[in-house]
Structure formats: structure tokens, C-alpha cells
Motif scaffolding. Structure first.
Motif, PDB file in Angstrom:
ATOM      1  N   ALA A  92      -8.673  -1.298   0.386  1.00 34.70           N
ATOM      2  CA  ALA A  92      -7.894  -2.229  -0.435  1.00 34.70           C
ATOM      3  C   ALA A  92      -7.023  -1.453  -1.428  1.00 34.70           C
ATOM      4  O   ALA A  92      -5.869  -1.812  -1.671  1.00 34.70           O
ATOM      5  N   PHE A  93      -7.588  -0.371  -1.988  1.00 40.28           N
ATOM      6  CA  PHE A  93      -6.804   0.470  -2.899  1.00 40.28           C
ATOM      7  C   PHE A  93      -5.552   0.983  -2.217  1.00 40.28           C
ATOM      8  O   PHE A  93      -4.477   1.040  -2.800  1.00 40.28           O
ATOM      9  N   LEU A 149      -9.139  -7.374  -5.440  1.00 46.46           N
ATOM     10  CA  LEU A 149     -10.172  -8.310  -5.005  1.00 46.46           C
ATOM     11  C   LEU A 149      -9.644  -9.224  -3.913  1.00 46.46           C
ATOM     12  O   LEU A 149     -10.323  -9.536  -2.957  1.00 46.46           O
ATOM     13  N   ARG A 150      -8.370  -9.620  -4.076  1.00 46.74           N
ATOM     14  CA  ARG A 150      -7.788 -10.517  -3.094  1.00 46.74           C
ATOM     15  C   ARG A 150      -7.710  -9.824  -1.730  1.00 46.74           C
ATOM     16  O   ARG A 150      -8.073 -10.403  -0.717  1.00 46.74           O
ATOM     17  N   VAL A 151      -7.297  -8.577  -1.739  1.00 44.79           N
ATOM     18  CA  VAL A 151      -7.183  -7.853  -0.470  1.00 44.79           C
ATOM     19  C   VAL A 151      -8.568  -7.595   0.122  1.00 44.79           C
ATOM     20  O   VAL A 151      -8.762  -7.652   1.337  1.00 44.79           O
ATOM     21  N   ALA A 152      -9.542  -7.318  -0.766  1.00 46.69           N
ATOM     22  CA  ALA A 152     -10.861  -6.910  -0.280  1.00 46.69           C
ATOM     23  C   ALA A 152     -11.719  -8.094   0.141  1.00 46.69           C
ATOM     24  O   ALA A 152     -12.752  -7.910   0.775  1.00 46.69           O
ATOM     25  N   ALA A 175     -15.988   3.652  -4.876  1.00 44.20           N
ATOM     26  CA  ALA A 175     -14.619   3.654  -4.345  1.00 44.20           C
ATOM     27  C   ALA A 175     -13.675   4.350  -5.321  1.00 44.20           C
ATOM     28  O   ALA A 175     -12.795   5.117  -4.913  1.00 44.20           O
ATOM     29  N   LEU A 176     -13.849   4.106  -6.618  1.00 44.07           N
ATOM     30  CA  LEU A 176     -13.031   4.782  -7.630  1.00 44.07           C
ATOM     31  C   LEU A 176     -13.165   6.285  -7.484  1.00 44.07           C
ATOM     32  O   LEU A 176     -12.183   7.029  -7.505  1.00 44.07           O
ATOM     33  N   ALA A 177     -14.410   6.739  -7.317  1.00 46.66           N
ATOM     34  CA  ALA A 177     -14.652   8.171  -7.163  1.00 46.66           C
ATOM     35  C   ALA A 177     -13.972   8.690  -5.913  1.00 46.66           C
ATOM     36  O   ALA A 177     -13.342   9.753  -5.921  1.00 46.66           O
ATOM     37  N   LYS A 178     -14.053   7.914  -4.816  1.00 46.05           N
ATOM     38  CA  LYS A 178     -13.545   8.414  -3.549  1.00 46.05           C
ATOM     39  C   LYS A 178     -12.023   8.414  -3.480  1.00 46.05           C
ATOM     40  O   LYS A 178     -11.443   9.091  -2.642  1.00 46.05           O
ATOM     41  N   GLN A 179     -11.351   7.653  -4.355  1.00 48.31           N
ATOM     42  CA  GLN A 179      -9.898   7.673  -4.309  1.00 48.31           C
ATOM     43  C   GLN A 179      -9.343   8.454  -5.501  1.00 48.31           C
ATOM     44  O   GLN A 179      -8.148   8.424  -5.773  1.00 48.31           O
ATOM     45  N   SER A 180     -10.233   9.152  -6.205  1.00 49.08           N
ATOM     46  CA  SER A 180      -9.796   9.928  -7.355  1.00 49.08           C
ATOM     47  C   SER A 180      -9.038  11.184  -6.898  1.00 49.08           C
ATOM     48  O   SER A 180      -9.287  11.703  -5.812  1.00 49.08           O
ATOM     49  N   PRO A 181      -8.079  11.661  -7.696  1.00 49.79           N
ATOM     50  CA  PRO A 181      -7.402  12.908  -7.337  1.00 49.79           C
ATOM     51  C   PRO A 181      -8.330  14.119  -7.476  1.00 49.79           C
ATOM     52  O   PRO A 181      -8.012  15.197  -6.995  1.00 49.79           O
ATOM     53  N   TYR A 221     -21.095   0.432   1.901  1.00 53.76           N
ATOM     54  CA  TYR A 221     -20.112  -0.223   2.760  1.00 53.76           C
ATOM     55  C   TYR A 221     -18.980  -0.831   1.920  1.00 53.76           C
ATOM     56  O   TYR A 221     -17.811  -0.750   2.282  1.00 53.76           O
ATOM     57  N   ALA A 222     -19.354  -1.425   0.776  1.00 50.27           N
ATOM     58  CA  ALA A 222     -18.342  -2.061  -0.069  1.00 50.27           C
ATOM     59  C   ALA A 222     -17.334  -1.032  -0.567  1.00 50.27           C
ATOM     60  O   ALA A 222     -16.144  -1.327  -0.693  1.00 50.27           O
ATOM     61  N   SER A 223     -17.802   0.202  -0.808  1.00 50.22           N
ATOM     62  CA  SER A 223     -16.875   1.220  -1.303  1.00 50.22           C
ATOM     63  C   SER A 223     -15.774   1.486  -0.282  1.00 50.22           C
ATOM     64  O   SER A 223     -14.625   1.727  -0.636  1.00 50.22           O
TER      65      SER A 223
END
Lengths: 236, 272, 248
Positions: A125-126, A157-160, A44-50, A117-119
Motif C-alpha cells: 500500500a505504501f 488504509l483505503r488501499v490496504a 511495514a514502516l521499518a521495511k520501507q525505511s531508507p 502478513y499485514a506488514s
């Protein structure tokens, strides 16, 4: 033989074998969870990276592991990783034997599926976290990593949580597939018992009831966590 | 912005090689290497004999998979209507029954359900023969179809329920004010709006069924996975699994793009 | 990921070292093929293959450990080093010999049909009939290449094929003579009987080992000769079958 005798613990009943299967299923799911969560977070970090290349790499990952049938992923890992690793390792140590046992294979396969799926769950959530939170973190003099760990992650974590809870339920069900690569989980043990005792309906019925019980316990656990975290959302 | 304004803008500074960028390119490089490795492996182990023997079988397996999924998703869609109705009903008993159905089928593995229906019902042959259902449960294919339909009906009922509930109450009230009765309101006003919301979940469910259908190979149906396992058990050649992976990926990806395309078309009027 | 890889590499080198010193012979078997190898309700392996393997290990003075493995992954698991030998009634075929080596045969087998006692059966008229086989066995390839008009259904284990024969889902089961014999003479197989003569004969069953493992092949062959000579083989044979299964 009547049903109770067949389900009893001991040398003639199948109760102890099936109980062992429950243990295997639960420990496989529990072992997969942290691995899948961590991997999913990184993706997920990778997918929301600029950075476009990083986004693309993450996207390829999700496309592949969400597109392949779980059963096929399991076989690919069980046979493929074994053959592949063996070849690589033998370049260095000629007569080494690599053991990717069915538990590890199951963990890797279910973990990569879970993480893809978690990503997606983490990614949405991000999006729910306002930019101001990052800026606030920086304004306090925190580094990027500190901002992520201290400010963003707790909210994330709360949102996810509801989404991840769903994925956990799917993971528990998906563990049933490892019976096809010979791991003695609930379904495989029930299947052996069913074949040998020829009480097919009884044992597969029992297997279904056990999975149902696991689902009920999991749902209760998930809502308890959601209540503790404080922002319980209606289940979807 | 006009062309002049663009021209006057200073050129973008070269993007620095940040850690993220390096990591991104390294990962892309790894994917490229994996893809290349796969291609090389498939070329190196290219075996025309194997191909001519198994290619037609893979295609027939793919066709079996498509048929199985299409029929069970269609039957499941029909079944899901009464279940969703029960779930939405104000009658306690009815809504509890709907809930229990959905919970059982979504809470247990499809593989276990399929085994229960195939092997479990198999041991009730005399009883099934007495009611004339044995010829249906005799076939692995129809058992799989039966299990899949029941399973996807539970998921589709939830999609339908969620979509109907996503339509604001005002729409029902407006329809009532126009003198439509409930069924008319549902068909003419609510469902068209609900289906726009439901399109993506339906697409996902279809994809999940394609992937989930691979388990029928275990109960003797020669779908794509079944053909793959047969080919592997004969040749012990790992490429048999890789071909199956490519076929499944192609199928799922084209479906996903089709859903995206349909969604773009039918939501054109909605400003998002 | 890197840590995992390192851990895997470390465990690999450890097993590599361990194997050099360890004298335990790991034997792969299926555990779903009575009376040759199957699991009891207490999770113990029993059967002809299992007892022969134990006798061979005694003869070779090595400790043996059994590993159960599903049939369709048997050869890949051997190649991957999950065990050192397959004692699971595996027929010696040219296709398998491309992948693994075999010991001398330890029994001889033929393929035979079983079907319900009251059913008319003609091995030559199989068009439109359904034949149950186990996936990845010689029975499966024989049925597919010789009964093209028949619906050949492949099951993961032999037990499931019989269960469906009993239920009436399939018309017959084609499998090894010995395993079919064990089934029809047990209460489970009371419904059925042998139909017709064996359709293929003289199929030799050996112990599969990794390619090039000639030392192990030599020891196994010696041990097979020894248990044939000292009566151990005959003793085990008698326990399971009233006829001589060794052939030759």
C-alpha cells in the motif's frame, strides 16, 4: 438423544457451551486485530525505511513469523514465553508467578503472525502512494509524523483494506488452533461435546457451520466498510 | 559513467546517526541477541542422549510432512481443474457450485475440516464399510490426506481462475483467429501465460500447506510436529520445540528461495 | 511492546504478592479422564480425582479452585505456577520426578489392555497391530518401548483413543486399569472388555507439586492419611469402584 436436545441450552445440552466458544473465538479475534494491525504497521514502516538496518530487522521478523507453522508459534509462545518471562522476573522477584494464560498466548501468537502478513499488505500500500503526497505534506509545513498521520495513513488504509479484510478472514480461521492449547473456543467446545455425546459428525459439522457463518458475516462487514470508505475494489 | 567521473565525485558524506538508524541497529542487536541466546540455550542444554534418541525421529517426521504435503498438493492440483472450470463456466448452476465449494473450504478452518473427516466419518463406519470406503477412512494418514487435498483444491482453483482471467481477452481472440479451438487455445496459448502469473501464488500455497500440515499431529499422525510433541511430552525439554522451529524455517525458506529462482528464470523474457 | 512488557511485569508482581496472602489452593486436572476427572455437559468437573481433591482440601481447611489443563501441558503449567498441585491420576515416574515432586501415592494402578469382545487378543503378539494410548502417559512410553513391532497411536486424550477403538481404527487400547474399568462398565464401552492380565503393576499415582514445595507435600500427605483413617476415602472409592483402589 436427538440433535436438537444435544444442541439445546441448559444442563443437558451443549448449546450454551458452544455459544460460549463462539464468544471466546470472536473476542480472541477482535482482541488480536488492533494489536496485529499496529505491530504490522510498525514492521511495514521499518521495511520501507531508507535505513538498511531497520529494513533488515523488519525482514527478519517477517521471515520468522511467516515461516513457522501457526500451531508451532502458538506452542512456542504458550510454553516458551511463560518459561522465559518467569526466569527473567524471578531474577528480581524470587517467588513471582507469571501467568501467560492461553488467551494471552493465543493473542500474542496470532498477533505476530497476523502482523507479519499485514506488514506486507501495508508495504505494498505504501508503494501505491505517490511521493508527491509526502512532498505536499512537507510543503504545507507538516512534520514527518503529521504527514504520516494526516496525509498518508488515510489513503494507506483505503488501499490496504481489501488485503487486510483477507487477513481478518484468515485470523478468524486461525483462532481454531488455540483449541490445542486449551482455550475453550468453538472447536474445543465442539470437540468436548463430540467426545462426550459421541455425536462426532453432528458437533464438528455444527462447528464448521458456525465458522462459515462467521466468514459470511465478516465478508458482509468488510464490504460494508469498503463501500463506506468509498473505493470498493473487486474482491480478490 | 566513466571511471574519471567517479573519481572526481566528492566522497559520500558520513551517514548521520539518525533516529531511524539507531532504532534499526538496536532492533538488529535485539535479533542478534535473540539468535545468540537461542544458540547458547541449545548449546547449554545439549543432550547427546536426547539427540540420538530423537534426531532420527525428527527426520522421519520431516519426511512424513513432506510426503503429506506433496501428495495432497498434487491431488489438489488435479481436483482444482474441474473446480476452476466450474467457477469460470457460464452455466449458473455450475459456477454457483464451484463458488460454494471454494467458499466452504476457504471459509472454515482446516483443523475443523480435518476433525470432521477423521472423527465425524469415523462414526459412520457401517455405512462406509457397506460402500467399501472404510479401509481408506480407517487410517488417520489417509483422512488427513483427503482433508488436505480437498482444502488445497479450493485454494488452487482460485489461483488457477485468477491466473486464467489475468490473460487478456485478446490472447483468446488471437488464438481463435489462428483457427485453434477453445481447448487448444487454453492449452497452447493461455495456460503457459497463466502459469507464469500463478507461480508465486502456487509457491505460497505450498508453503501454507507445509505450515498447515502441522495440525495432523492432533489426529495421531507422526509428522514433524507430531514427533516434536511426543519428544516434548517425554522430556519436558523446551529445546524440542526449538529444533522443530528451525527445521520448519529451513524447509519454508529453501522453498521460498526456490520459487524466487524459478520465477527469475521463467520471466527472463519479460521486461518488467 | 514496551507497554505490554510493563503490563506483564506489573501483573506478575501483583500475582506474586497475591499468592503470598491468598490461601486458595489451585488444583490442575485434565477433565477428559472419566471416571477420574471429566467434564459434564453443564461444564462441571466430576470424578474420583476431583472428589479426592475436594476431600483433601476440606481436610486441610483450604479453599480449592480447579483449573483444567490439557495433559501434554500439565507439568509445564504446574512449573509455571498456573496451579499448585496436579490431581489428575498422574503416575510417579523417575522422569517426572526430575521435573516435579510428588505426594505419597493416593492410589495404585496397573496397565491393562482393552479390546473388542469378539477379537482374539494376545498381549505378546502385538507385531503389526495398532495400540491406542494417550500421549505423554506411562501407557504411551510402555507401549513404545515394549511393543516395538506395533503401530502405537498416541491421542491427545483418553476419550479419543476409545472412540477410535470403538470405530475399529485401532486393535486395542492400553491404559490404566481404573480408567479402562470405568469405560468398559459404562454403556459407551459396551463393545469391549479387558484382555489378558495387567502388563505392568504397582504403578503409584500421586499428587504432583512444584519441586521444593515441601510444606504443601507435608500437608497433602497428612490429609491423605486423615481421609484414609476417617472413612472419607473409602466412601469416595465405593462410589466409583467396587474394589479397593488404594492398594498397598
Amino acid at each position: 438423544m436427538d440433535a436438537l436436545a444435544l444442541l439445546s441450552f441448559g444442563p443437558t445440552g451443549w448449546g450454551d457451551e458452544i455459544a460460549w466458544g463462539v464468544l471466546v473465538t470472536v473476542s480472541l479475534a477482535l482482541a488480536t486485530l488492533p494489536f496485529g494491525l499496529a505491530l504490522g504497521f510498525l514492521v511495514a514502516l521499518a521495511k520501507q525505511s531508507p535505513e538498511p538496518s531497520l529494513r533488515a530487522a523488519g525482514q527478519i521478523y517477517t521471515t520468522i513469523f511467516r515461516g513457522l507453522p501457526e500451531l508451532l508459534t502458538l506452542f512456542l509462545v504458550y510454553f516458551g514465553v511463560q518459561i522465559g518471562l518467569q526466569r527473567i522476573v524471578r531474577l528480581v522477584i524470587p517467588d513471582a508467578a507469571i501467568e501467560v494464560n492461553s488467551f494471552v498466548a493465543g493473542m500474542i501468537a496470532l498477533g505476530v503472525v497476523f502482523s507479519s502478513y499485514a506488514s506486507e499488505v501495508f508495504l505494498s500500500a505504501f508503494k501505491a502512494i505517490p511521493r508527491g503526497q509526502y512532498e505536499g505534506g512537507h510543503a504545507l509545513g507538516l512534520t514527518d509524523a503529521q504527514t504520516m498521520r494526516l496525509v498518508i495513513l488515510p489513503q494507506l488504509l483505503r488501499v490496504a483494506l481489501p488485503g487486510l479484510g483477507n487477513l481478518w478472514l484468515i485470523l478468524v480461521k486461525d483462532t481454531a488452533l488455540v483449541s490445542a492449547i486449551g482455550l475453550s473456543d468453538i472447536l474445543r467446545q465442539a470437540g468436548i461435546a463430540a467426545r462426550v455425546s459421541r455425536e462426532q459428525f453432528l458437533f464438528f459439522g455444527v462447528a464448521i457451520l458456525i465458522y462459515l457463518a462467521l466468514a459470511v458475516i465478516s465478508s458482509a462487514g468488510i464490504s460494508a466498510i469498503e463501500r463506506r470508505v468509498g473505493r470498493a475494489r473487486p474482491a480478490r | 559513467m566513466t571511471a574519471e567521473a567517479l573519481a572526481q565525485r566528492p566522497p559520500a558524506p558520513p551517514r548521520p546517526w539518525t533516529r531511524a538508524r539507531i532504532a534499526g541497529w538496536v532492533l538488529l542487536g535485539l535479533w542478534a541477541a535473540a539468535g545468540l541466546g537461542l544458540a547458547l540455550f541449545l548449546v547449554a542444554s545439549w543432550n547427546p542422549e536426547l539427540f540420538s534418541q530423537y534426531a532420527p525421529r525428527y527426520l522421519s517426521g520431516l519426511w512424513v510432512t513432506i510426503q503429506l504435503v506433496a501428495i495432497s498438493v498434487a491431488v489438489g492440483a488435479l481436483l482444482s481443474i474441474p473446480i476452476a472450470y466450474a467457477r469460470l463456466s457460464r452455466n449458473r448452476v455450475l459456477s454457483w457450485l464451484g463458488y460454494a465449494y471454494v467458499y466452504v473450504f476457504r471459509g472454515t478452518p482446516l483443523l475443523a475440516q480435518t476433525f470432521l473427516i477423521y472423527y465425524g466419518f469415523g462414526s459412520f463406519r457401517p455405512q462406509l464399510e457397506a460402500v467399501g470406503l472404510w479401509s481408506f477412512f480407517r487410517e488417520a494418514w489417509s483422512c488427513a490426506l483427503f482433508a488436505f487435498s480437498l482444502n488445497t483444491a479450493a485454494y488452487q482453483a482460485e489461483i488457477l481462475r485468477g491466473a486464467i482471467q489475468s490473460v487478456p481477452r485478446g490472447q483468446w481472440e488471437g488464438a481463435a483467429a489462428l483457427g485453434l479451438h477453445r481447448l487448444q487455445a487454453l492449452r497452447l496459448v493461455v495456460l503457459p501465460q497463466a502459469l507464469v502469473v500463478a507461480l508465486r501464488p502456487y509457491g505460497n500455497e505450498l508453503i501454507l500447506m507445509i505450515k498447515g500440515s502441522a495440525i495432523v499431529a492432533i489426529i495421531t499422525v507422526y509428522d514433524l510436529m507430531g514427533e516434536t510433541r511426543r519428544a516434548y511430552s517425554r522430556s519436558f525439554d523446551f529445546q524440542t520445540y526449538l529444533w522443530a522451529a528451525l527445521l520448519y524455517l529451513a524447509l519454508v525458506e529453501s522453498l521460498r528461495h526456490a520459487v524466487d529462482w524459478i520465477e527469475r528464470r521463467i520471466t527472463r523474457h519479460l521486461v518488467r | 511492546m514496551r507497554k505490554l512488557l510493563l503490563a506483564l511485569l506489573a501483573s506478575a508482581s501483583l500475582t506474586g504478592l497475591a499468592q503470598a496472602q491468598d490461601t486458595t489452593l489451585k488444583i490442575g486436572t485434565e477433565g477428559a479422564y472419566p471416571p477420574f476427572n471429566n467434564l459434564t455437559a453443564s461444564g462441571q468437573l466430576e470424578g474420583f480425582d476431583v472428589e479426592i481433591a475436594r476431600a483433601l482440601c476440606d481436610e486441610m481447611k483450604t479453599k480449592c479452585e480447579f483449573v483444567t489443563q490439557d495433559w501434554d501441558g500439565m507439568i509445564p503449567a504446574l512449573q509455571a505456577g498456573k496451579f499448585d498441585a496436579i490431581v489428575a491420576s498422574m503416575s510417579i515416574t523417575p522422569e517426572r520426578q526430575q521435573q516435579v515432586d510428588f505426594s505419597d501415592p493416593y492410589y495404585v494402578n496397573s496397565l491393562t489392555f482393552v479390546a473388542p469382545k469378539d477379537a482374539a487378543f494376545d498381549a505378546k503378539a502385538q507385531d503389526g497391530k495398532s495400540i491406542g494410548v494417550q500421549q505423554g502417559t506411562i501407557a504411551a512410553s510402555f507401549a513404545e518401548s515394549n511393543y516395538k513391532g506395533a503401530d502405537v497411536k498416541a491421542y491427545p486424550t483418553q476419550l479419543e483413543a476409545w472412540a477410535d477403538l470403538e470405530n475399529g481404527r485401532i486393535d486395542s487400547v492400553l491404559a490404566d486399569f481404573g480408567v479402562q474399568y470405568g469405560w468398559i462398565s459404562s454403556p459407551d464401552g459396551a463393545c469391549c472388555e479387558f484382555k489378558g492380565d495387567p502388563v505392568s503393576r504397582d504403578d503409584k499415582i500421586g499428587i504432583a507439586i512444584r519441586k521444593g514445595d515441601t510444606a504443601l507435600a507435608g500437608r497433602l500427605n497428612e490429609a491423605i492419611k486423615a481421609i484414609r483413617a476417617n472413612g472419607k476415602y473409602a466412601e469416595i472409592n465405593k462410589k466409583y469402584f467396587p474394589f479397593d483402589i488404594f492398594g498397598q
